[in-house]
Design a protein around this motif. Structure first.
Motif, mmCIF file in Angstrom:
data_model
loop_
_atom_site.group_PDB
_atom_site.id
_atom_site.type_symbol
_atom_site.label_atom_id
_atom_site.label_comp_id
_atom_site.label_asym_id
_atom_site.label_seq_id
_atom_site.Cartn_x
_atom_site.Cartn_y
_atom_site.Cartn_z
ATOM 1 N N ALA A 173 0.834 -1.204 0.000
ATOM 2 C CA ALA A 173 0.000 0.000 0.000
ATOM 3 C C ALA A 173 0.872 1.258 0.000
ATOM 4 O O ALA A 173 0.590 2.238 -0.708
ATOM 5 N N ASN A 174 1.934 1.226 0.771
ATOM 6 C CA ASN A 174 2.868 2.358 0.814
ATOM 7 C C ASN A 174 3.459 2.640 -0.564
ATOM 8 O O ASN A 174 3.546 3.792 -1.001
ATOM 9 N N GLN A 175 3.838 1.586 -1.269
ATOM 10 C CA GLN A 175 4.482 1.764 -2.564
ATOM 11 C C GLN A 175 3.515 2.268 -3.624
ATOM 12 O O GLN A 175 3.926 2.954 -4.563
ATOM 13 N N ILE A 176 2.235 1.921 -3.472
ATOM 14 C CA ILE A 176 1.221 2.503 -4.360
ATOM 15 C C ILE A 176 1.153 4.010 -4.151
ATOM 16 O O ILE A 176 1.213 4.799 -5.103
ATOM 17 N N HIS A 237 11.010 -0.481 -7.539
ATOM 18 C CA HIS A 237 9.632 0.011 -7.408
ATOM 19 C C HIS A 237 8.719 -0.721 -8.394
ATOM 20 O O HIS A 237 7.556 -1.013 -8.080
ATOM 21 N N GLN A 238 9.237 -1.061 -9.574
ATOM 22 C CA GLN A 238 8.465 -1.885 -10.505
ATOM 23 C C GLN A 238 8.073 -3.214 -9.860
ATOM 24 O O GLN A 238 6.940 -3.681 -9.996
ATOM 25 N N LEU A 241 5.240 -2.618 -7.440
ATOM 26 C CA LEU A 241 3.952 -2.381 -8.097
ATOM 27 C C LEU A 241 3.419 -3.648 -8.756
ATOM 28 O O LEU A 241 2.204 -3.836 -8.854
ATOM 29 N N ASN A 242 4.325 -4.528 -9.194
ATOM 30 C CA ASN A 242 3.866 -5.839 -9.674
ATOM 31 C C ASN A 242 3.144 -6.593 -8.566
ATOM 32 O O ASN A 242 2.124 -7.247 -8.803
ATOM 33 N N LEU A 243 3.684 -6.524 -7.347
ATOM 34 C CA LEU A 243 3.014 -7.162 -6.210
ATOM 35 C C LEU A 243 1.626 -6.568 -6.005
ATOM 36 O O LEU A 243 0.659 -7.289 -5.724
ATOM 37 N N ASN A 260 -0.949 2.784 -14.325
ATOM 38 C CA ASN A 260 -0.368 3.866 -15.127
ATOM 39 C C ASN A 260 1.056 4.184 -14.668
ATOM 40 O O ASN A 260 1.964 4.358 -15.491
ATOM 41 N N ALA A 261 1.260 4.262 -13.347
ATOM 42 C CA ALA A 261 2.604 4.516 -12.822
ATOM 43 C C ALA A 261 3.559 3.408 -13.246
ATOM 44 O O ALA A 261 4.718 3.671 -13.612
ATOM 45 N N GLN A 262 3.072 2.179 -13.222
ATOM 46 C CA GLN A 262 3.924 1.055 -13.634
ATOM 47 C C GLN A 262 4.330 1.182 -15.096
ATOM 48 O O GLN A 262 5.477 0.896 -15.464
#
Length: 295
Positions: A173-176, A237-238, A241-243, A260-262
């Protein structure tokens, strides 16, 4: 003081291990191809042949490695931690990995007689250097109380989110939030620059209003100064976001901003930027705009 095995001496792990040594703990690690960081060696850190040997000599084992398969290999592979685990040893995984495998790792460590804690971190290289990390913990109450004194040496905000895997869920959640905020800062500065405004003054003004954030402060400055050497690499970070996106599919959940960020991170990676700092997402947006943010 404890004898601690610390496996994973990357950008984040090196300063984290240094703080533990400064606090008086004895540390051992796994010998790698490249020499042990001299500052850690000078403080007394020793190298052993493999994770099994590290576990045999440690009351606490901390892992800080890139991804879920790396944690599995360190813990359960040939000559892995589990093969040398002392009875009641505490295993703290501070990597950022998938929540569901984390629950399975915890079960296997407990079956082997140990206690498992997932404790991923946020705060980047600066947080690691300044012992100011935010640490999100998934553990039993007993495991959390055992781990907390060690975690307090490396972090400032330490929260037990829930049981095993909950720390990793919080980190996803933090990384999102971090990815979308970095993207928002990049878009805002790009807009201001294209419109002809002084981006340094724009950032200064925004820091005094509702748009204020640590990311605008730290990463906004990186974007303006174009200092994209990694504090946290785009490729990592990729992975995070995959997770998030894999978890969203499992939960039948739509995360359009995350997707979109990914894609923007992927555009960076496709242009040689996998090892840029994640603030380098700006470069993907600049390419789309045919405009470079400048002071």
């Amino acid at each position: 003081m404890s004898k601690i095995g610390f496996i994973g001496l990357g950008i984040m792990g090196r300063p984290m291990a240094g703080h533990l040594l400064d606090a008086g703990h004895e540390l051992v690690t796994v010998k790698r191809d490249k020499p042990l960081d001299q500052a850690l060696a000078d403080k007394g850190m020793q190298e052993l042949a493999n994770p099994k040997a590290v576990a045999e000599q440690s009351e606490i084992i901390i892992t800080m490695v890139p991804d879920t398969p790396d944690v599995e290999q360190v813990l359960f592979g040939e000559d892995g931690v589990v093969h040398g685990l002392q009875k009641d040893a505490l295993v703290i995984d501070m990597s950022s990995i998938a929540p569901m495998p984390t629950q399975e790792f915890a079960r296997r460590i407990e079956e082997a007689g140990g206690e498992y804690v997932d404790a991923p971190v946020s705060g980047g290289e600066g947080g690691a250097i300044n012992a100011a990390l935010t640490i999100m913990v998934g553990a039993t109450e007993k495991g959390f109380e055992r781990a907390k004194p060690v975690l307090e040496v490396m972090g400032k905000t330490i929260t037990r989110i829930g049981g095993h895997g909950a720390g990793q869920t919080c980190k996803v959640a933090n990384q999102i939030v971090v990815a979308l905020t970095i993207e928002a800062v990049a878009e805002g500065l790009l807009f201001a620059s294209k419109a002809g405004a002084d981006v340094e003054k724009v950032r200064e003004s925004l820091l005094g209003g509702l748009a204020q954030s640590k990311i605008l402060d730290v990463h906004g400055e990186r974007m303006i100064k174009r200092t994209f050497d990694p504090g946290f690499k785009i490729k990592l970070h990729q992975k995070d976001l995959n997770l998030a996106l894999e978890g969203a599919r499992t939960l039948n959940l739509s995360l359009p901003g995350t997707a979109n960020a990914q894609q923007l991170f992927q555009a960076c990676a496709a242009n040689g930027g996998a090892d840029w700092d994640h603030s380098g997402i700006l470069r993907a947006l600049e390419k789309l705009a045919d405009h470079e943010v400048s002071k």
